[in-house]
Design a protein around this motif. Structure first.
Motif, PDB file in Angstrom:
ATOM      1  N   HIS A  69       0.850  -1.199   0.000  1.00 26.62           N
ATOM      2  CA  HIS A  69       0.000   0.000   0.000  1.00 26.62           C
ATOM      3  C   HIS A  69       0.883   1.246   0.000  1.00 26.62           C
ATOM      4  O   HIS A  69       2.108   1.147   0.039  1.00 26.62           O
ATOM      5  N   HIS A  71       2.437   3.640   1.949  1.00 30.30           N
ATOM      6  CA  HIS A  71       2.801   3.737   3.364  1.00 30.30           C
ATOM      7  C   HIS A  71       2.845   5.186   3.824  1.00 30.30           C
ATOM      8  O   HIS A  71       3.232   6.074   3.068  1.00 30.30           O
ATOM      9  N   ALA A  72       2.504   5.397   5.086  1.00 25.88           N
ATOM     10  CA  ALA A  72       2.549   6.750   5.648  1.00 25.88           C
ATOM     11  C   ALA A  72       3.738   6.937   6.567  1.00 25.88           C
ATOM     12  O   ALA A  72       4.013   8.050   7.005  1.00 25.88           O
ATOM     13  N   HIS A 125      -7.315   0.040   6.018  1.00 26.53           N
ATOM     14  CA  HIS A 125      -6.244   0.932   6.482  1.00 26.53           C
ATOM     15  C   HIS A 125      -6.076   2.025   5.428  1.00 26.53           C
ATOM     16  O   HIS A 125      -6.060   3.221   5.755  1.00 26.53           O
ATOM     17  N   ASP A 144      -0.407  -3.627   6.166  1.00 31.19           N
ATOM     18  CA  ASP A 144      -0.890  -3.090   7.444  1.00 31.19           C
ATOM     19  C   ASP A 144      -2.323  -3.516   7.741  1.00 31.19           C
ATOM     20  O   ASP A 144      -2.911  -3.053   8.721  1.00 31.19           O
TER      21      ASP A 144
END
Ligand SMILES: [Fe+2]
Ligand SMILES: [Fe+2]
Lengths: 249, 249
Positions: A69, A71-72, A125, A144
């Protein structure tokens, strides 16, 4: 010397779990030992040099940098790895709208040598969260969506606790219970779990959907430190050159 | 749904690599899935609670806390684990002179369920350094004797570069090249290596003995921070009650 039973060890594939100590991220290197084709799941920009060295030393041909994904919490190493290995294709979910060589969707498969991963859509998420199932070896890479005794937060990006609950229950908890769970992060020093363990012991996801959404909506987590740097970078595969353009979109 | 080949995955045993983020130590949980007998290699005092929870959740009977050596960088969890699991026996090398329920020497074997580890003597980092070989599953637990692309220091306790060189070359590099290497520490986020890789790529140990001793004698490492606390504690299995006695010896 001792008896040695070579039949029992499965040497058809290479599996390496790699760790970024700064962001607590796991990167996974998977390869076919016969053809040497390899893929890297969730590379981190700070550890690309280490991962590239391992790939070279093992004599592998990296064909893909696959992200679970956007990512943050860290910048993806996909772009930096592509600079070093031009044949490497970056991959991420189509619905994430991030830049990549190949946009994935549910039921796609990622092939490397004789092996393949099934792509499953596990939003909640973020909208574009994917999990990758290696049926033959009994492994699932959950990003996640499902963490060991935990799960990704659902209070920013396109997070939704109800959506995450359904994703995990229909796409991950439906796998055979002995399947090994390899998440994108762990903050407690655990490196893996199994589907059966998480069904039984995950303190959030073993509960009812309404209990789960209550828990998730009351976590009161701080705003992620890296997010303002990580998100624009990850939307363009982690290539820093493109960030100025991406941020101004 | 997909084809699933249950014959290929080996579910006869449980293997968990666990990590202490503070000291970069790996703890290994090994168990026989049929009898549920388990052993823990190199437990760390700070993570005993986590490890105990995992052992309980997996329904395992912990029969031993096995130390590769008297660590200088962290306190062993053996004593704290014995408090929680009275049937658990602590083990360490006889020549280490540390307190333990069972003193090990070369060629002993540690049995759990249908499995056994062969004890090998690999001194050089300390006199009492042991490595544990799981022949059937192709794994070796090397403690600080052999690290991934590195090795333990040889400039304190009873360290000797020449002795360490011989230990690694005769006891570890003589194993089949595909054997997986699981060390007591890694500072770069790698979780495993193989014997073949270390023979080829270990920047210190692939060299001649005289080159190796030159490298090791010129490392100029700082005095370990935890050593004055860790050594006396580890000489008594990590049980804090006994430290005052032990330190005054
Ligand atoms: Fe994330
Ligand atoms: Fe040590």
């Amino acid at each position: 010397t001792r008896a040695f039973h070579p039949g029992i060890t499965d040497d058809s594939f290479i599996f390496r779990q790699l760790l970024d100590y700064k962001s607590y991220t796991y990167t996974y290197l998977l390869a076919d030992s016969t053809t040497n084709e390899a893929i890297l799941i969730d590379p981190v920009i700070e550890t690309v040099e280490r991962d590239y060295r391992i790939i070279q030393e093992l004599g592998l041909k990296l064909i893909a940098a696959v992200n679970t994904h956007v990512h943050a919490d860290h910048v993806t190493g996909s772009g930096e790895m592509k600079r070093r290995v031009p044949s490497c294709k970056s991959m991420i979910a189509e619905v994430s709208k991030a830049k990549a060589d190949l946009k994935l969707k549910a039921k796609d498969s990622i092939k490397f040598g004789q092996f393949e991963l099934e792509v499953r859509s596990t939003p909640g998420h973020t909208n574009g969260c994917l999990s990758y199932v290696w049926h033959e070896k009994g492994m699932v890479f959950t990003g996640d969506a499902l963490l060991i005794r935990g799960c990704g937060r659902t209070d920013f990006q396109e997070g939704s606790a109800a959506v995450l609950y359904d994703s995990v229950h229909t796409q991950i908890f439906s796998l055979p219970q002995h399947f090994k769970v390899f998440p994108a992060h762990d903050y407690t020093g655990q490196t893996m779990s199994t589907v059966g363990e998480e069904i039984k012991f995950n303190p959030r996801l073993r509960r009812s959907k309404s209990e789960f959404t209550d828990i998730m909506n009351n976590l009161k987590l701080p705003y992620p430190k890296q997010i303002d740097k990580a998100l624009p970078a990850n939307m363009v595969c982690g290539i820093y050159d493109d960030i100025s353009t991406a941020s101004s979109v």
